[in-house]
Design a protein around this motif. Structure first.
Motif, mmCIF file in Angstrom:
data_model
loop_
_atom_site.group_PDB
_atom_site.id
_atom_site.type_symbol
_atom_site.label_atom_id
_atom_site.label_comp_id
_atom_site.label_asym_id
_atom_site.label_seq_id
_atom_site.Cartn_x
_atom_site.Cartn_y
_atom_site.Cartn_z
ATOM 1 N N PRO A 272 -3.959 -56.168 107.295
ATOM 2 C CA PRO A 272 -4.536 -54.810 107.275
ATOM 3 C C PRO A 272 -3.588 -53.751 107.842
ATOM 4 O O PRO A 272 -3.548 -52.622 107.348
ATOM 5 C CB PRO A 272 -5.795 -54.949 108.136
ATOM 6 C CG PRO A 272 -6.149 -56.396 108.064
ATOM 7 C CD PRO A 272 -4.842 -57.110 107.992
ATOM 8 N N ARG A 275 -1.041 -52.921 105.158
ATOM 9 C CA ARG A 275 -1.678 -52.117 104.113
ATOM 10 C C ARG A 275 -1.859 -50.668 104.573
ATOM 11 O O ARG A 275 -1.652 -49.726 103.807
ATOM 12 C CB ARG A 275 -3.038 -52.727 103.741
ATOM 13 C CG ARG A 275 -2.971 -54.111 103.154
ATOM 14 C CD ARG A 275 -2.473 -54.108 101.717
ATOM 15 N NE ARG A 275 -3.477 -53.572 100.824
ATOM 16 C CZ ARG A 275 -3.324 -52.501 100.061
ATOM 17 N NH1 ARG A 275 -2.191 -51.826 100.104
ATOM 18 N NH2 ARG A 275 -4.283 -52.083 99.260
ATOM 19 N N LYS A 276 -2.209 -50.510 105.829
ATOM 20 C CA LYS A 276 -2.451 -49.180 106.378
ATOM 21 C C LYS A 276 -1.184 -48.332 106.388
ATOM 22 O O LYS A 276 -1.238 -47.103 106.245
ATOM 23 C CB LYS A 276 -3.008 -49.320 107.798
ATOM 24 C CG LYS A 276 -3.327 -48.006 108.484
ATOM 25 C CD LYS A 276 -3.852 -48.256 109.892
ATOM 26 C CE LYS A 276 -4.108 -46.944 110.630
ATOM 27 N NZ LYS A 276 -4.583 -47.183 112.013
#
Length: 664
Positions: A272, A275-276
């Protein structure tokens, strides 16, 4: 959401899993949980009594009896931990309890008669009762292997376990001495060359202590500390989230020895975060898969495999770990430089400063982990106490941990930790007992010696052909086996052939270990990449191919060090320094070619990009692999040719960057 103590980003629910080990799979119900706790504690007491010669209650065990009890206890626990249809945990059925009891009963017989077995040679002439017990135990091992290792490993183990019964009917070069079913089974159970051979001896000697240490380290906050440390060190730089994944997964993988569990643990935070900060789902998943795969190859712990390797080679574990250090550095350097090139090419930034933990706070909170590691390394390297070192380090870790409120173990956490340790040890025991059957079959049929000569003959004394055959064989068998299982099989079948070709023994064993790991990031299997893709929501096959690119060094580095032993420390200091420096530069060029961006220079653009990348790739190979038996080029000449190939791509990248600078 951030941690109030470190200001580090925290994903809800991860900390409980990473620190406590309180996953649903570890929440065994009712009596089964207590049996696993008691069985694990009894086994650890048995190990301590044996390794420290404590003579508790005046008990002194011969090695065979010790291994029978240890292996039998964890074999029995396997039937309570793993369900008949696959998966961990849950409520054991009456059949599971029956198999548990049968395993304990047969273990009791094996342990009681261990002295008679040793003195009378039961592997060749066992009495009737012993034959019946050996059949029961043999079948229990196969079923435990199926539950713990999966159907593919079960099929491979079963085929080879029964191989002596039809070895005489197989055409050359795979024919061997043939035995009856009873003779085969008795040999598997009562000899010191099969299930209770080298793999189990390594497990009972040094492996179990390090697995215990790794499990305790993770469940007392070690995983969180290393993740925060990586965030603080590199999280703010371009592609910082991916670079954090590299460091954190490397540390965790070295402790756990499992690619999949490493992906599922560290990936919950790293994917995550990547992805951020602008990484595609495919690249984020591939980065985590590569980083987790490399962790199993990284000293100082390297999972269980390095200890088995030390037993095979009759060398100190420290020597194995030191030899594995440079190849591990090359793999992670290649992954790091590719991530840096990827980030620079796309203008990706690091994590925002408010989301990063403060290094001072992290070190203040986590210095005990550094101290414990220092004690472990001191005892291993200076005192040469490989068997006892992890136990002392574990005790120190538990004591220090109780003075830290954030990760202090209460009864519930302690119970979860013991169950988690028991699960890991039972799983590994079942797999080692099963793979030991393969080793025993090669020993019983005499195939281990004859197959070596056949492979060397087929290669026609061509070292490169022999290595390519070895790489393909290791890759194929790596698809269906765990790291340790694959290594054991190849160490028996393939390593002697490569050694007979004149290659360095230690380099050969590291070569097959690396190529056995390749399948974790290579389609069609790519278990590590597929696990990460599930978490990232990316296409599994596309993630696998991206992982192949990011982890490209894992395909090339084994050829570097097997042909040039200086890259595993088997050379004078000056030669090691030169070889490592050239390899680091060469790997950086290879990484740049794979990403189409020359690090610290600029991108390769336009119609000429592809040929320039090819030139850069082969230039990097020449720089990284000088002074070997195949190419009669010295360091200087090889380096010169390599730099000549790289010169034009570097110049064109510099011109492209000058014309249109990429954001950094």
């Amino acid at each position: 959401m951030t941690d109030p103590k470190t200001n580090a980003p925290v994903i809800k629910g991860l900390e409980q899993v990473a620190i406590d080990g309180a996953t649903p799979a570890e929440r065994l119900a009712g009596p089964a949980r207590w049996v696993v706790v008691i069985g694990t504690l009894l086994s650890l007491v048995l190990v301590i009594n044996q390794l420290f010669n404590a003579q508790l209650f005046g008990i002194v065990l011969i090695e065979g009896r010790y291994l029978y009890i240890l292996g039998g206890l964890f074999l029995a626990l396997t039937f309570l931990i793993f369900q008949m249809r696959g998966g961990k945990g849950g409520v054991p059925t009456w059949l599971d309890w029956s198999l548990f009891g049968l395993a304990l009963a047969s273990t009791g017989y094996l342990a009681q008669t261990a002295q008679l077995n040793l003195s009378q040679g039961w592997e060749y002439a066992a009495p009737k009762t012993a034959e019946y017990v050996s059949i029961v135990f043999f079948l229990l091992i196969l079923e435990a292997t199926r539950r713990a290792g999966g159907l593919v490993l079960f099929c491979i183990v079963t085929l080879f376990a029964f191989y002596p019964t039809f070895a005489g009917q197989v055409p050359d070069p795979f024919s061997g001495f043939q035995s009856t079913f009873i003779q085969t089974v008795a040999y598997h159970i009562y000899s010191a060359e099969s299930s209770f051979g080298i793999p189990m001896k390594a497990f009972g000697g040094v492996v179990i202590g390090f697995i215990l240490f790794g499990a305790v380290l993770q469940r007392t906050g070690g995983g969180q500390f290393f993740n925060d440390l990586a965030l603080g060190l590199v999280g703010g730089y371009r592609g910082g989230a991916a670079k954090v994944s590299i460091f954190a997964s490397g540390f965790m993988g070295s402790m756990s020895g499992s690619v999949i569990s490493n992906v599922l643990t560290t990936g919950a935070v790293s994917i995550p975060a990547m992805r951020k900060t602008g990484f595609s789902a495919r690249t984020a998943a591939a980065t985590e898969a590569c980083a987790s795969t490399g962790g199993v190859l990284m000293p100082p712990i390297m999972g269980a495999t390095a200890f088995v390797m030390a037993s095979f080679l009759s060398r100190p574990y420290v020597e194995i770990a030191l030899a594995a250090a440079i190849p591990s550095i090359l793999f992670y350097w290649g992954l790091f430089t590719q991530i840096d090139a990827y980030s620079a090419k796309r203008g990706l930034r690091g994590l925002p400063k408010p989301d990063l933990p403060r290094l001072k706070v992290v070190m203040t909170e986590g210095w005990p982990y550094i101290f414990v590691f220092a004690l472990l390394l001191y005892m291993m390297i200076v005192l040469r106490k490989e068997s006892s070192a992890p136990f002392y380090a574990t005790v120190l870790l538990l004591v220090v941990n109780q003075f830290r409120a954030s990760h202090r173990l209460n009864l519930e956490r302690l119970g979860n930790m013991i169950v988690g340790v028991g699960m890991g040890l039972a799983e590994l025991t079942a797999i080692l007992l099963g793979v030991g059957l393969i080793v025993g079959s090669f020993s019983a049929t005499g195939l281990a010696g004859t197959l070596v000569n056949e492979l060397v003959f087929l290669a026609g004394d061509n070292t490169l052909v022999l290595l390519l055959m070895g790489a393909i064989t290791a890759f194929i068998f790596g698809m269906g086996m765990t790291v340790t299982a694959c290594y054991i099989f190849l160490a028996v079948v393939l390593a002697p052939a490569l050694e007979a070709g004149g290659l360095n023994q230690l380099a050969v064993h590291l070569f097959i270990l690396y190529w056995g790991m390749v399948s974790y990031i290579t389609p069609p299997v790519a278990l590590g990449a597929f696990a990460a893709s599930t978490m990232a929501g990316s296409n599994p096959i596309a993630t696998g191919f991206e992982a192949m690119r990011l982890g490209g060094v894992i395909y090339i580095a084994p050829f570097f060090f097997v042909l040039n032993p200086a890259l595993i420390g088997q050379a004078p200091a000056w030669e090691i320094t030169v070889a490592l420096s050239c390899a680091l530069l060469g790997v950086a060029m290879i990484s740049s070619a794979l990403q189409g961006y020359v690090i610290l220079v600029g991108p390769l653009l336009g119609r000429t990009a592809l040929p320039l990348r090819v030139m850069l790739f082969f230039g990097g190979v020449l720089i990284a692999m000088p002074q070997n038996s195949l190419a009669n080029l010295g360091y200087l000449l090889s380096f010169t040719f390599g730099m000549a190939l790289c010169a034009l791509p570097i110049l064109m990248a510099w011109r492209a960057n000058a014309a249109s600078p990429s954001p950094a």
